[in-house]
Design a protein around this motif. Structure first.
Motif, short mmCIF file in Angstrom:
data_model
loop_
_atom_site.label_atom_id
_atom_site.label_comp_id
_atom_site.label_asym_id
_atom_site.label_seq_id
_atom_site.Cartn_x
_atom_site.Cartn_y
_atom_site.Cartn_z
N LEU A 31 -20.89 29.93 8.22
CA LEU A 31 -19.89 31.35 7.31
C LEU A 31 -20.38 31.63 6.14
O LEU A 31 -20.14 32.92 5.43
CB LEU A 31 -18.03 30.69 8.25
CG LEU A 31 -17.38 31.81 7.62
CD1 LEU A 31 -17.48 32.74 8.80
CD2 LEU A 31 -16.13 31.90 8.47
N VAL A 70 -13.14 31.54 10.66
CA VAL A 70 -13.86 32.77 11.38
C VAL A 70 -12.55 33.44 11.41
O VAL A 70 -12.39 34.94 11.25
CB VAL A 70 -14.46 32.58 11.94
CG1 VAL A 70 -13.74 32.34 13.88
CG2 VAL A 70 -15.86 34.03 12.22
N ASP A 89 -16.25 36.53 17.61
CA ASP A 89 -17.32 35.43 17.11
C ASP A 89 -17.79 34.61 18.46
O ASP A 89 -16.71 35.14 19.21
CB ASP A 89 -15.98 33.77 16.41
CG ASP A 89 -15.67 33.82 17.36
OD1 ASP A 89 -14.78 35.42 17.64
OD2 ASP A 89 -15.23 32.61 17.37
#
Length: 300
Positions: A68, A106, A122
């Motif tokens: 990420l 996320v 996602d």
């Protein structure tokens, strides 16, 4: 619903074949990669190659990046996606995160970007490079219904089994579930081979028998040759497998869950990484299992 303009950032072992498949299906695709040569290789196939993430800021932007932190890096700065979307006047873009990342982080990113009018979906995948090339990936999707609907025409090209599981982060939780099963399967097969080797049983017919019975699996089908040849170069690394098991532990801890099998698996793969095998394909956990089989029971 017509297919939206699409871009893809990250052309590694999964991003490259996904990009080629999208190019074949859509006829056009904007691509960016930190190493320009990988992007240039797609130019002859019709890709629009750009030198900055900002130039890849499309209404639907896919990232196939390892962590990420890499996604956040391509978002920020004057060369980043945020600046690119603003300059192009793209209203409510969808950022699709295909990498296997922290479900907690996320979801936090999605909440932060929503305030700026950007939706995060996602969508981690499973199936390896072969699945990426054929479009046979499983795609585990998290996000708002509206954002997923806008990304769906693209996601349906990436994989053959695509499921929307809930809010942002749900896809990464599903991938963590997937990786617990994959890690367990590879670890169990590795132990089975150690047992067979000790009794002088030929690996090839054993694997054929396992594959033809209840022990058969996609993991065995894809990885069987590696256990026969001893070639564990390339493929999904044990470093990444261990990372994914840590995400599973994080997701479990968020709900106060104890997962003893996943905890043991993390110790097994940690030992393999400590042995110096982290760069090898995760089927290479067999090397560490064999190496320590004559020692004290259980991971050290």
């Amino acid at each position: 619903m017509s297919t939206p303009d699409v871009s893809l950032l990250g052309l590694g072992r999964m991003g490259g074949p996904i990009a080629r498949r999208l190019l074949a299906a859509l006829g056009e695709l904007t691509v960016w990669n930190r190493t320009p040569a990988k992007a240039e290789a797609l130019r002859s196939a019709g890709a629009r190659v750009v030198s900055r993430p900002a130039e890849a800021a499309a209404p639907v932007t896919l990232t196939v990046l390892t962590d990420l932190g890499d996604v956040e890096e391509v978002l920020e700065g004057e060369d980043g996606l945020l600046a690119g979307w603003a300059a192009a006047g793209v209203a409510r873009p969808v950022l699709v995160v295909h990498g296997t990342v922290s479900p907690v982080r996320v979801a936090a990113l999605a909440e932060r970007l929503a305030a700026s009018g950007i939706d995060v979906v996602d969508a981690p995948v499973s199936g390896g490079p072969a699945g990426a090339e054929s479009g046979a990936l499983s795609v585990m999707v998290g996000g708002t219904a509206e954002a997923v609907d806008r990304a769906w025409p693209v996601l349906s090209l990436v994989g053959s089994t695509v499921r929307h599981l809930g809010p942002c982060g749900a896809g990464e939780v599903a991938k963590a579930c997937n990786q617990v099963v994959v890690a367990a399967t590879l670890g169990a097969l590795s132990e089975a081979l150690v047992l067979a080797d000790a009794h002088g049983i030929d690996r090839r017919p054993l694997l054929e028998l396992l594959g033809g019975g209840l022990a058969g699996s996609e993991a065995l089908r894809q990885k069987g040759d590696r256990w026969l040849t001893g070639d564990f170069t390339g493929g999904g690394s044990m470093d990444n497998q261990l990372k994914d098991l840590r995400f599973a532990a994080e997701a479990a801890a968020a709900h106060g869950l104890a997962l003893p099998i996943a905890t043991t698996l993390a110790a097994v793969y940690q030992r393999a990484v400590d042995d110096g095998d982290g760069h090898l394909d995760h089927a290479g956990v067999a090397l560490s299992v064999a190496r320590h089989a004559s020692g004290p029971a259980g991971p050290q």
